[in-house]
Design an enzyme around this catalytic site. Sequence first.
Site, PDB file in Angstrom:
ATOM      1  N   TRP A 285      50.141  27.949  52.511  1.00 49.81           N
ATOM      2  CA  TRP A 285      49.150  28.966  52.123  1.00 49.81           C
ATOM      3  C   TRP A 285      48.686  28.764  50.686  1.00 49.81           C
ATOM      4  O   TRP A 285      49.464  28.346  49.834  1.00 49.81           O
ATOM      5  CB  TRP A 285      49.817  30.331  52.254  1.00 49.81           C
ATOM      6  CG  TRP A 285      49.157  31.439  51.528  1.00 49.81           C
ATOM      7  CD1 TRP A 285      49.440  31.878  50.259  1.00 49.81           C
ATOM      8  CD2 TRP A 285      48.109  32.285  52.005  1.00 49.81           C
ATOM      9  NE1 TRP A 285      48.638  32.933  49.929  1.00 49.81           N
ATOM     10  CE2 TRP A 285      47.814  33.210  50.985  1.00 49.81           C
ATOM     11  CE3 TRP A 285      47.392  32.346  53.208  1.00 49.81           C
ATOM     12  CZ2 TRP A 285      46.835  34.188  51.122  1.00 49.81           C
ATOM     13  CZ3 TRP A 285      46.427  33.334  53.341  1.00 49.81           C
ATOM     14  CH2 TRP A 285      46.152  34.243  52.306  1.00 49.81           C
ATOM     15  N   ASN A 287      46.352  30.968  47.587  1.00 48.77           N
ATOM     16  CA  ASN A 287      45.406  31.998  47.108  1.00 48.77           C
ATOM     17  C   ASN A 287      44.950  31.674  45.698  1.00 48.77           C
ATOM     18  O   ASN A 287      44.548  30.511  45.481  1.00 48.77           O
ATOM     19  CB  ASN A 287      45.850  33.443  47.364  1.00 48.77           C
ATOM     20  CG  ASN A 287      47.140  33.930  46.804  1.00 48.77           C
ATOM     21  OD1 ASN A 287      48.202  33.431  47.164  1.00 48.77           O
ATOM     22  ND2 ASN A 287      47.115  34.914  45.943  1.00 48.77           N
ATOM     23  N   ASP A 288      44.961  32.606  44.766  1.00 42.73           N
ATOM     24  CA  ASP A 288      44.258  32.450  43.484  1.00 42.73           C
ATOM     25  C   ASP A 288      44.449  31.100  42.793  1.00 42.73           C
ATOM     26  O   ASP A 288      45.577  30.610  42.697  1.00 42.73           O
ATOM     27  CB  ASP A 288      44.768  33.478  42.465  1.00 42.73           C
ATOM     28  CG  ASP A 288      44.940  34.852  43.017  1.00 42.73           C
ATOM     29  OD1 ASP A 288      44.580  35.090  44.172  1.00 42.73           O
ATOM     30  OD2 ASP A 288      45.468  35.697  42.275  1.00 42.73           O
ATOM     31  N   GLN A 304      48.217  29.859  43.551  1.00 44.34           N
ATOM     32  CA  GLN A 304      49.191  30.690  44.257  1.00 44.34           C
ATOM     33  C   GLN A 304      49.445  30.054  45.616  1.00 44.34           C
ATOM     34  O   GLN A 304      48.511  29.809  46.382  1.00 44.34           O
ATOM     35  CB  GLN A 304      48.644  32.111  44.437  1.00 44.34           C
ATOM     36  CG  GLN A 304      48.585  32.918  43.163  1.00 44.34           C
ATOM     37  CD  GLN A 304      49.953  33.384  42.724  1.00 44.34           C
ATOM     38  OE1 GLN A 304      50.503  34.331  43.263  1.00 44.34           O
ATOM     39  NE2 GLN A 304      50.534  32.720  41.738  1.00 44.34           N
ATOM     40  N   ARG A 414      49.822  42.517  35.674  1.00 43.40           N
ATOM     41  CA  ARG A 414      49.890  41.106  36.029  1.00 43.40           C
ATOM     42  C   ARG A 414      48.667  40.291  35.611  1.00 43.40           C
ATOM     43  O   ARG A 414      47.708  40.822  35.098  1.00 43.40           O
ATOM     44  CB  ARG A 414      50.100  40.954  37.531  1.00 43.40           C
ATOM     45  CG  ARG A 414      49.022  41.547  38.406  1.00 43.40           C
ATOM     46  CD  ARG A 414      49.476  41.449  39.869  1.00 43.40           C
ATOM     47  NE  ARG A 414      48.444  41.842  40.793  1.00 43.40           N
ATOM     48  CZ  ARG A 414      48.262  43.080  41.223  1.00 43.40           C
ATOM     49  NH1 ARG A 414      49.029  44.058  40.762  1.00 43.40           N
ATOM     50  NH2 ARG A 414      47.308  43.356  42.095  1.00 43.40           N
ATOM     51  N   ASP A 415      48.751  38.998  35.860  1.00 37.27           N
ATOM     52  CA  ASP A 415      47.661  38.028  35.729  1.00 37.27           C
ATOM     53  C   ASP A 415      47.214  37.796  34.275  1.00 37.27           C
ATOM     54  O   ASP A 415      46.024  37.916  33.945  1.00 37.27           O
ATOM     55  CB  ASP A 415      46.450  38.438  36.604  1.00 37.27           C
ATOM     56  CG  ASP A 415      46.845  38.782  38.038  1.00 37.27           C
ATOM     57  OD1 ASP A 415      47.919  38.338  38.471  1.00 37.27           O
ATOM     58  OD2 ASP A 415      46.090  39.503  38.714  1.00 37.27           O
ATOM     59  N   GLU A 462      42.403  43.353  39.085  1.00 35.76           N
ATOM     60  CA  GLU A 462      43.154  42.093  39.152  1.00 35.76           C
ATOM     61  C   GLU A 462      42.501  40.967  38.321  1.00 35.76           C
ATOM     62  O   GLU A 462      41.371  41.043  37.899  1.00 35.76           O
ATOM     63  CB  GLU A 462      43.345  41.603  40.600  1.00 35.76           C
ATOM     64  CG  GLU A 462      44.018  42.628  41.490  1.00 35.76           C
ATOM     65  CD  GLU A 462      44.457  42.070  42.851  1.00 35.76           C
ATOM     66  OE1 GLU A 462      45.551  42.451  43.290  1.00 35.76           O
ATOM     67  OE2 GLU A 462      43.714  41.267  43.465  1.00 35.76           O
TER      68      GLU A 462
END
Length: 711
Positions: A285, A287-288, A304, A414-415, A462
């Site tokens: 998988w 993501n970001d 991610q 976060r982030d 986010e």
Amino acid sequence: MRLLLLPLLCLPALSAAATDVIVADFEGEDFGSWKVTGSAFGKGPVAGSLPGQMQVSGFIGQRLVNGYHGGDDALGTLESPEFKVERKFLNFLIGGGRFPGETCMDLLLDGKVVRTATGRYTQPGGSERLDWQTWDVADLAGKSVSLRITDKRTGTWGHINVDNIVQSDAPKTLELKKEFAITDRYLIWPVSRDPSQRQRFWFTLDGEEKPLLYADICLSNNPDFWVFTDLADHQGRKVTVTGTIPGVLGDAWEKVKISDTYPGEEVIYQEELRPQYHFSSRRGWLNDPNGMVWHDGQWHLFYQHNPYNHGWHNMTWGHAVSSDLFHWKEKPPGLQPDQEGYMYSGSGIFAPKGSTALPVKGDSLVLAYTANGNHGYEPGHKVVQSLAFSEDGGKTFTKFKGNPVLPHVVAENRDPKIFWHEPSKHWVMPLYYDGEDYGIYTSPDMVKWEKTSDYKIPTDGECPDLFELPVDGDAKNTRWIAWGAQGKYMLGSFDGKTFKPESGPHQHYFGAAYAGQSYDNAPDKRRVHIGWMRDTGAGFQGMPFNLQMTLPMDFTLRKQGDGIRLWSEPSKEVEGIRSATKDLNGLAFSSGQVDPLAEFKGGQYEIEAVIDVAATTASEVGFRIFDDHAAIWKPGDEQFTGARGKQAPVDGKLNVRIFVDTVSMEVFVNGTYVSKFIRQLPGTKPIRIVANGGEVKFDTLKVHTLKSVWK
Ligand code: FRU
């Protein structure tokens, strides 16, 4: 309770070992001689699920102990009478929350807990399936013990389910501990796609005290595909893998081995749904995008990643590098889940010698990440901001011993997106808080941080980015852009401490793109951005990998009809993957004519068009991609498919660039970006020009065939 401490009648021919002794099968109407307190366990065993509970499975017979009476918030205990330990192992089925001491079953000797077990889950999601666990109780032979099932926890997964407690000479689960000499790059695993089959494994290097990483892997005897732990950075060392798995997975575990290849690698990048010029992960998988930093001719792209399956889990930073933003080479992961928890999104920063208090000698690359302790394997870790650094140009990263550099502030903060603010000579960290709220922190050395201000991106959240761009290339007239995950931004000013919004939120991109960020330290002052193309559907079904990044794009700021706005162009490097061009410049096309694009079927095209709006009479113009009405502009209301708001012509022209890959389509129209997954598998339907009710006049119309970057 029908059976308590009675030997199970079992045909001797089936087993040479002593027969099992059932402690409790929970098949009766009530709990018999077990003592019940509180309300969580009800009045007796139940036949499966309770109201509001996901489907309970995996129990044996008709009933089980279900701690969900009254939902997650009810509390209680269930205590057995004493019984004698007569076999080497105690096997039982257990499911529910993983809260040691709170949702658990304990074995008690003289009132003291000598063994304890919990269910599997702490976060929403998961499964109500009961799984076998085994305690080795050989050391307690002949002793009188008792069991206590406890539910002291409210909220998510605040319950515990138990069934079929049996003494046996054979364990139902296998306790694993195996040392592998790392002689090749990969430790390979046969896996199932079914997330309920997760088993947790710990990886320790050369007997070190703390695990290098932990991972939940759906080990399977009938694998859907194979995955790997990439150990390229640890050649010549030894890795010990420990865990507990159901006994039936013994065969699959025997297949886990060190290898220089993994089954499926022979057809990698040729899979049916594999994007051919967008980044996707070899396995698992994605993501970001994370940690985007340019250094020494290389674009680093971290992301991610769940290396072990098709869905989100095991949050790891995958890592790939490229010298042209298209040809990516995958490296071992940059960050892996460990004691700090999951490795959530963050940034990559070039830190010149002396600019940080990290233990480095010269220039370094730094990764700033969120360590999400809520997903850790031991309690007490929070969601905090941490650093890792590289002194070898981004080949290997070491987590900073002084982590976290920013303790928990609020919610799932976060982030972190760290950058250097030259006028103030300090580091700046925009950080996502919660809702539409963000904070700004500053630091002289990246280690000591101080909060300076807050800001909002209304209706976004986010993954912050914060950067400065000149307006129409004028270095004396700049604006700052405060960017959120959905591609919305505020325009304003920033003095190194506080972001002052001037307008916004403006929506810059649309469609599938999400959680993008821009490169730190990009050459020529470029602001190169890559987003994640997320999918709200089932993703890339049947593939051993899932989802892809957007095309890389360059951001600039331009004065447009309604004010200063961001403008995106595909990064110029895309020209390097063009293989052939069909040139139809000057075409005037009306519906009914033979479509000159009909030869283009399948993926891997770029359409480059400049439409002369004044000379166009059609009420809808654009392109239909493989039967999808995806890129159509209506001159009447200046609306473009997928983009909200107007896409006004600039100097009477509409500039359109469309990128078609295996399953995706991205459109840049006058500086705005829209992306979409194509459900219809390409290959059968052609691309078509749309000119409804009149004629469309192209100043430029070119179709570039694009090469696969994997060949
Ligand atoms: C955005 C996001 C981030 C978080 C990451 C976890 O998609 O929710 O805020 O850090 O994904 O994978």
